[in-house]
Design a protein around this motif. Sequence first.
Motif, PDB file in Angstrom:
ATOM      1  N   VAL A 217      14.221 -22.062  38.993  1.00 35.35           N
ATOM      2  CA  VAL A 217      13.002 -22.120  38.178  1.00 35.35           C
ATOM      3  C   VAL A 217      12.774 -23.591  37.820  1.00 35.35           C
ATOM      4  O   VAL A 217      13.597 -24.192  37.117  1.00 35.35           O
ATOM      5  CB  VAL A 217      13.142 -21.270  36.903  1.00 35.35           C
ATOM      6  CG1 VAL A 217      11.878 -21.373  36.059  1.00 35.35           C
ATOM      7  CG2 VAL A 217      13.432 -19.814  37.263  1.00 35.35           C
TER       8      VAL A 217
ATOM      9  N   ASP B 226       3.383  -8.659  36.221  1.00 37.70           N
ATOM     10  CA  ASP B 226       2.625  -8.834  37.454  1.00 37.70           C
ATOM     11  C   ASP B 226       1.314  -9.578  37.205  1.00 37.70           C
ATOM     12  O   ASP B 226       0.861 -10.364  38.045  1.00 37.70           O
ATOM     13  CB  ASP B 226       2.335  -7.483  38.106  1.00 37.70           C
ATOM     14  CG  ASP B 226       3.576  -6.858  38.725  1.00 37.70           C
ATOM     15  OD1 ASP B 226       4.563  -7.592  38.909  1.00 37.70           O
ATOM     16  OD2 ASP B 226       3.556  -5.646  38.998  1.00 37.70           O
TER      17      ASP B 226
ATOM     18  N   ARG C 243       2.193 -13.164  36.836  1.00 40.32           N
ATOM     19  CA  ARG C 243       2.582 -13.741  38.125  1.00 40.32           C
ATOM     20  C   ARG C 243       1.354 -14.134  38.953  1.00 40.32           C
ATOM     21  O   ARG C 243       1.404 -15.109  39.710  1.00 40.32           O
ATOM     22  CB  ARG C 243       3.460 -12.757  38.889  1.00 40.32           C
ATOM     23  CG  ARG C 243       4.201 -13.391  40.062  1.00 40.32           C
ATOM     24  CD  ARG C 243       5.168 -12.417  40.710  1.00 40.32           C
ATOM     25  NE  ARG C 243       6.218 -11.984  39.803  1.00 40.32           N
ATOM     26  CZ  ARG C 243       7.277 -12.722  39.504  1.00 40.32           C
ATOM     27  NH1 ARG C 243       7.417 -13.925  40.026  1.00 40.32           N
ATOM     28  NH2 ARG C 243       8.197 -12.266  38.681  1.00 40.32           N
ATOM     29  N   GLN C 244       0.261 -13.394  38.822  1.00 42.68           N
ATOM     30  CA  GLN C 244      -0.955 -13.714  39.574  1.00 42.68           C
ATOM     31  C   GLN C 244      -1.537 -15.060  39.145  1.00 42.68           C
ATOM     32  O   GLN C 244      -2.114 -15.786  39.951  1.00 42.68           O
ATOM     33  CB  GLN C 244      -1.999 -12.615  39.362  1.00 42.68           C
ATOM     34  CG  GLN C 244      -1.634 -11.276  39.988  1.00 42.68           C
ATOM     35  CD  GLN C 244      -2.633 -10.193  39.619  1.00 42.68           C
ATOM     36  OE1 GLN C 244      -3.752 -10.487  39.200  1.00 42.68           O
ATOM     37  NE2 GLN C 244      -2.224  -8.939  39.754  1.00 42.68           N
ATOM     38  N   HIS C 245      -1.375 -15.385  37.866  1.00 43.47           N
ATOM     39  CA  HIS C 245      -2.012 -16.589  37.328  1.00 43.47           C
ATOM     40  C   HIS C 245      -1.026 -17.757  37.160  1.00 43.47           C
ATOM     41  O   HIS C 245      -1.427 -18.920  37.255  1.00 43.47           O
ATOM     42  CB  HIS C 245      -2.673 -16.285  35.971  1.00 43.47           C
ATOM     43  CG  HIS C 245      -3.729 -15.237  36.044  1.00 43.47           C
ATOM     44  ND1 HIS C 245      -5.002 -15.498  36.500  1.00 43.47           N
ATOM     45  CD2 HIS C 245      -3.698 -13.915  35.744  1.00 43.47           C
ATOM     46  CE1 HIS C 245      -5.718 -14.379  36.470  1.00 43.47           C
ATOM     47  NE2 HIS C 245      -4.954 -13.400  36.014  1.00 43.47           N
ATOM     48  N   ASP C 246       0.246 -17.431  36.885  1.00 39.89           N
ATOM     49  CA  ASP C 246       1.233 -18.478  36.637  1.00 39.89           C
ATOM     50  C   ASP C 246       2.593 -18.003  37.141  1.00 39.89           C
ATOM     51  O   ASP C 246       3.425 -17.508  36.374  1.00 39.89           O
ATOM     52  CB  ASP C 246       1.297 -18.794  35.141  1.00 39.89           C
ATOM     53  CG  ASP C 246       2.105 -20.048  34.833  1.00 39.89           C
ATOM     54  OD1 ASP C 246       2.918 -20.451  35.682  1.00 39.89           O
ATOM     55  OD2 ASP C 246       1.926 -20.630  33.739  1.00 39.89           O
ATOM     56  N   PRO C 247       2.857 -18.135  38.452  1.00 37.16           N
ATOM     57  CA  PRO C 247       4.132 -17.663  39.007  1.00 37.16           C
ATOM     58  C   PRO C 247       5.352 -18.300  38.352  1.00 37.16           C
ATOM     59  O   PRO C 247       6.381 -17.651  38.180  1.00 37.16           O
ATOM     60  CB  PRO C 247       4.035 -18.051  40.485  1.00 37.16           C
ATOM     61  CG  PRO C 247       2.571 -18.169  40.755  1.00 37.16           C
ATOM     62  CD  PRO C 247       1.964 -18.678  39.491  1.00 37.16           C
ATOM     63  N   GLY C 248       5.232 -19.568  37.985  1.00 32.30           N
ATOM     64  CA  GLY C 248       6.355 -20.245  37.346  1.00 32.30           C
ATOM     65  C   GLY C 248       6.729 -19.615  36.015  1.00 32.30           C
ATOM     66  O   GLY C 248       7.910 -19.421  35.706  1.00 32.30           O
TER      67      GLY C 248
ATOM     68  N   ALA D 203       6.113 -16.546  35.135  1.00 30.43           N
ATOM     69  CA  ALA D 203       6.687 -15.230  35.431  1.00 30.43           C
ATOM     70  C   ALA D 203       8.150 -15.356  35.821  1.00 30.43           C
ATOM     71  O   ALA D 203       8.989 -14.542  35.415  1.00 30.43           O
ATOM     72  CB  ALA D 203       5.893 -14.553  36.545  1.00 30.43           C
ATOM     73  N   ASP D 204       8.482 -16.390  36.591  1.00 33.80           N
ATOM     74  CA  ASP D 204       9.869 -16.606  36.980  1.00 33.80           C
ATOM     75  C   ASP D 204      10.753 -16.870  35.772  1.00 33.80           C
ATOM     76  O   ASP D 204      11.927 -16.466  35.737  1.00 33.80           O
ATOM     77  CB  ASP D 204       9.975 -17.780  37.956  1.00 33.80           C
ATOM     78  CG  ASP D 204       9.434 -17.453  39.336  1.00 33.80           C
ATOM     79  OD1 ASP D 204       9.296 -16.252  39.643  1.00 33.80           O
ATOM     80  OD2 ASP D 204       9.140 -18.393  40.094  1.00 33.80           O
TER      81      ASP D 204
ATOM     82  N   ASP E 168      11.568 -13.643  34.303  1.00 32.01           N
ATOM     83  CA  ASP E 168      12.282 -12.798  35.253  1.00 32.01           C
ATOM     84  C   ASP E 168      13.709 -13.286  35.467  1.00 32.01           C
ATOM     85  O   ASP E 168      14.497 -12.649  36.151  1.00 32.01           O
ATOM     86  CB  ASP E 168      11.540 -12.788  36.597  1.00 32.01           C
ATOM     87  CG  ASP E 168      11.626 -11.441  37.288  1.00 32.01           C
ATOM     88  OD1 ASP E 168      11.949 -10.447  36.610  1.00 32.01           O
ATOM     89  OD2 ASP E 168      11.378 -11.387  38.501  1.00 32.01           O
TER      90      ASP E 168
END
Length: 293
Positions: free
Chosen positions: A130, A242, A245-250, A252-253, A256
């Motif tokens: 990350v 989810d 994650r669509q807007h800010d994958p970082g 979300a990680d 997660d």
Amino acid sequence: MEAVLGKTVVVVGATGKQGGATAAHLLTAGWHVRALTRNTTGPAAAALAAAGAEVVAADMDDTSSLVRAMAGAHGVFSVQPAPHDPGAPMGYSTETEARWGRAVADAAKAAGVEHLVYASLVEASERTGVPSFDSKWEVEQHIAAIGLPATVLRPATFMEDLVVSKDVLDGSFAHLLEPDTRYQMIAVDDIGAFAALAFADPESYAGRSLTIAGDERTPRELATVLGRALGHPVAYHQIPLDIIRQHDPGLADVFDSSAAEQADVPALRALHPGLMTFEMWLSRHGRAQLAAL
């Protein structure tokens, strides 16, 4: 603990949250505080000067300016903005954060500083993949590699970052976690308190990494506490990961990841008896933050 009278601690990021809290605690403890900032004429710098700090211009992209600013200092407190911070400069990234953190450590080494306190992150005890965690892990590794006497503080989630939406005033507290997931948090003021403790007692803190938190709650419990403070019910609403994650994958990680260490809150409270719970933070600081939403 060693005497602090006449000794200087340089505070990098002094106009930010963690740096500001550290400067305040150091001034109260009797240190001479040299506050570093790129803008010495701004309101935050003026407030530091009024509180008794020596405000000095320096730029983390200019190592020579850092070395000059650290001349004769006993200690340095180092913190860099995260890329999502409102005060981060245009084009700032995790790569910039790591570069700045390394530059501060190199400057402290070159200036002969005896003790560096680095404000890292609870998840930065290992490489995770990350970027916003690994940038701080890389700085930690660099500090260790150059042999600089240092204390690494790894704070949990900031209590201040939990109350940032006006929705809470209307009875809705939102977060990404499951309603009954327990997680740790800390007031920014307490990060400054631990930094001051480290500088005052290097024999106990130098060469040590310390994960710090002041409370452990679930999102559902936080909503209940907020409701009591506001005088009306506050319900918890979980934001689906989810969607984030669509807007800010970082981001979300981040949620997660399972890399976070756990702080020993009772042991930390023994070191710092004023360590705040979420209720205490709301009573002392949070009400003003709620009023400003």
